[in-house]
Design a protein around this motif. Structure first.
Motif, mmCIF file in Angstrom:
data_model
loop_
_atom_site.group_PDB
_atom_site.id
_atom_site.type_symbol
_atom_site.label_atom_id
_atom_site.label_comp_id
_atom_site.label_asym_id
_atom_site.label_seq_id
_atom_site.Cartn_x
_atom_site.Cartn_y
_atom_site.Cartn_z
ATOM 1 N N LEU A 75 0.819 -1.217 0.000
ATOM 2 C CA LEU A 75 0.000 0.000 0.000
ATOM 3 C C LEU A 75 0.851 1.265 0.000
ATOM 4 O O LEU A 75 0.391 2.321 -0.414
ATOM 5 C CB LEU A 75 -0.935 0.003 1.214
ATOM 6 C CG LEU A 75 -2.066 -1.027 1.208
ATOM 7 C CD1 LEU A 75 -2.827 -0.988 2.526
ATOM 8 C CD2 LEU A 75 -3.013 -0.786 0.040
ATOM 9 N N SER A 76 2.088 1.176 0.483
ATOM 10 C CA SER A 76 2.931 2.374 0.554
ATOM 11 C C SER A 76 3.419 2.825 -0.821
ATOM 12 O O SER A 76 3.756 3.989 -1.012
ATOM 13 C CB SER A 76 4.124 2.133 1.480
ATOM 14 O OG SER A 76 4.987 1.162 0.952
ATOM 15 N N THR A 77 3.461 1.904 -1.779
ATOM 16 C CA THR A 77 3.889 2.257 -3.132
ATOM 17 C C THR A 77 2.799 2.012 -4.168
ATOM 18 O O THR A 77 2.866 2.558 -5.277
ATOM 19 C CB THR A 77 5.120 1.426 -3.535
ATOM 20 O OG1 THR A 77 4.761 0.034 -3.597
ATOM 21 C CG2 THR A 77 6.256 1.611 -2.531
ATOM 22 N N GLY A 95 -2.045 5.272 1.458
ATOM 23 C CA GLY A 95 -2.284 3.856 1.210
ATOM 24 C C GLY A 95 -3.756 3.541 1.024
ATOM 25 O O GLY A 95 -4.123 2.723 0.170
ATOM 26 N N THR A 96 -4.594 4.200 1.811
ATOM 27 C CA THR A 96 -6.039 4.000 1.671
ATOM 28 C C THR A 96 -6.525 4.535 0.323
ATOM 29 O O THR A 96 -7.372 3.909 -0.332
ATOM 30 C CB THR A 96 -6.776 4.687 2.829
ATOM 31 O OG1 THR A 96 -6.385 4.060 4.067
ATOM 32 C CG2 THR A 96 -8.286 4.586 2.676
ATOM 33 N N LEU A 148 -9.178 9.345 10.952
ATOM 34 C CA LEU A 148 -10.392 10.062 10.564
ATOM 35 C C LEU A 148 -10.336 10.451 9.087
ATOM 36 O O LEU A 148 -11.343 10.343 8.364
ATOM 37 C CB LEU A 148 -10.566 11.302 11.435
ATOM 38 C CG LEU A 148 -11.807 12.149 11.156
ATOM 39 C CD1 LEU A 148 -13.087 11.339 11.351
ATOM 40 C CD2 LEU A 148 -11.828 13.385 12.049
ATOM 41 N N ALA A 149 -9.173 10.876 8.622
ATOM 42 C CA ALA A 149 -9.028 11.225 7.207
ATOM 43 C C ALA A 149 -9.274 9.995 6.328
ATOM 44 O O ALA A 149 -9.895 10.094 5.255
ATOM 45 C CB ALA A 149 -7.641 11.792 6.940
ATOM 46 N N CYS A 150 -8.816 8.822 6.769
ATOM 47 C CA CYS A 150 -9.083 7.588 6.027
ATOM 48 C C CYS A 150 -10.578 7.290 6.001
ATOM 49 O O CYS A 150 -11.127 6.889 4.955
ATOM 50 C CB CYS A 150 -8.319 6.426 6.643
ATOM 51 S SG CYS A 150 -6.530 6.492 6.401
ATOM 52 N N GLU A 151 -11.252 7.460 7.128
ATOM 53 C CA GLU A 151 -12.701 7.268 7.168
ATOM 54 C C GLU A 151 -13.390 8.147 6.126
ATOM 55 O O GLU A 151 -14.291 7.701 5.408
ATOM 56 C CB GLU A 151 -13.249 7.648 8.543
ATOM 57 C CG GLU A 151 -13.004 6.659 9.648
ATOM 58 C CD GLU A 151 -13.769 7.026 10.910
ATOM 59 O OE1 GLU A 151 -13.528 6.387 11.937
ATOM 60 O OE2 GLU A 151 -14.617 7.961 10.867
ATOM 61 N N GLN A 152 -12.972 9.401 6.059
ATOM 62 C CA GLN A 152 -13.602 10.348 5.145
ATOM 63 C C GLN A 152 -13.374 9.953 3.692
ATOM 64 O O GLN A 152 -14.271 10.095 2.845
ATOM 65 C CB GLN A 152 -13.078 11.750 5.442
ATOM 66 C CG GLN A 152 -13.534 12.276 6.798
ATOM 67 C CD GLN A 152 -12.769 13.489 7.279
ATOM 68 O OE1 GLN A 152 -11.686 13.809 6.762
ATOM 69 N NE2 GLN A 152 -13.304 14.182 8.270
#
Length: 258
Positions: free
Chosen positions: A49-51, A83-84, A119-123
């Motif tokens: 996910l990092s790349t 990554g998300t 929280l940013a990933c949730e959004q």
């Protein structure tokens, strides 16, 4: 279901993969390692996910994703948002019908750097256009125990004893995540908390009674909004105390002190 699990070797991921396999689902685990230890019936697929390398291929022919990967501990969630985003892009292209994101109770109320990233990933998940479920859980027994294990041999341990927690077993959170995966997209699912709200001071007392260490705990008061949030228990959800295993039971089940 054909399920791709990120973070499948982590604290929640391992019991979730085991439960999915036991229920007869086709399970693939995204991994940067060539051959992680997995339950029989689960397959590892290479991806980072990092790349973004291998992520699109891993998501192909998958209808459901359990996204439990996170850069925890000192990583403070660095890279989680990017990554998300990569995972969501791949999931959209592959026509994934349901993505479940595992988050934490209080990410919108305690201004901890790691929580802000969660929280940013949730959004991102909510705005992705993919059918989604967000499950927030309280702190896991396993992670709180790991923190106390790291300091139990210290002669003196300073702790913010007034901080409040509602610890839940990772296996119980994994079971809830699997149930939600099977039931289809629900948006924000009800939060999941353990059976009791307690203070860090009481948790340390239970630990010392059972294990005899650390020799002494010294109460400290930490300033700032983050500390205030934990003192007020903004990371708890007393109305959703669905977990069964108590902190004392978890401590009693640990291996004896060597």
């Amino acid at each position: 279901m054909r399920v791709l699990v990120t973070g499948g070797t982590g604290t929640l991921g391992q019991p979730a993969v085991q439960r999915l396999v036991e229920r007869g689902h086709e399970v693939r685990v995204l991994s940067r390692q060539p051959s992680p230890a997995l339950p029989g019936g689960a397959a590892a697929v290479r991806g980072d996910l990092s790349t973004g390398a291998g992520v699109a291929e891993a998501v192909e022919r998958t209808d459901t994703v359990l996204h439990a990967a996170s850069n925890t501990g000192l990583g403070l969630g660095r890279g989680d948002v990017a990554g998300t985003e990569r995972l969501l892009d791949a999931a959209r292209s592959a026509g994934v019908a349901h993505l479940l994101y595992v988050s934490i109770v209080g990410v919108d109320r305690i201004p901890l750097a790691y929580y802000r990233r969660k929280l940013a990933c949730e959004q991102l998940v909510a705005a992705s256009g993919i059918g989604y479920t967000i499950l927030r859980a309280t702190q896991f027994h396993e992670l709180l125990a790991a923190a106390l294990l790291a300091v139990e041999r210290w002669p003196l341990v300073p702790l913010p004893v007034s901080w409040r927690f509602q610890p839940v077993a990772a296996g119980e959170a994994a079971a809830r995540a699997v149930e939600l995966l099977a039931s289809g997209p629900r948006g924000r699912a009800p939060d999941l908390g353990g059976p009791e709200v307690t203070t860090l001071g009481e948790m340390a007392r239970v630990w010392r009674r059972r294990r005899g260490r650390p020799r002494r705990v010294v109460a400290i008061a930490l300033p700032g909004r983050v500390a205030r949030g934990f003192r007020l228990g903004l990371n708890t959800c007393p109305g959703n105390a669905a977990g069964q295993r108590r902190w004392a039971e978890h401590v009693a089940g640990l291996a004896a002190v060597g």
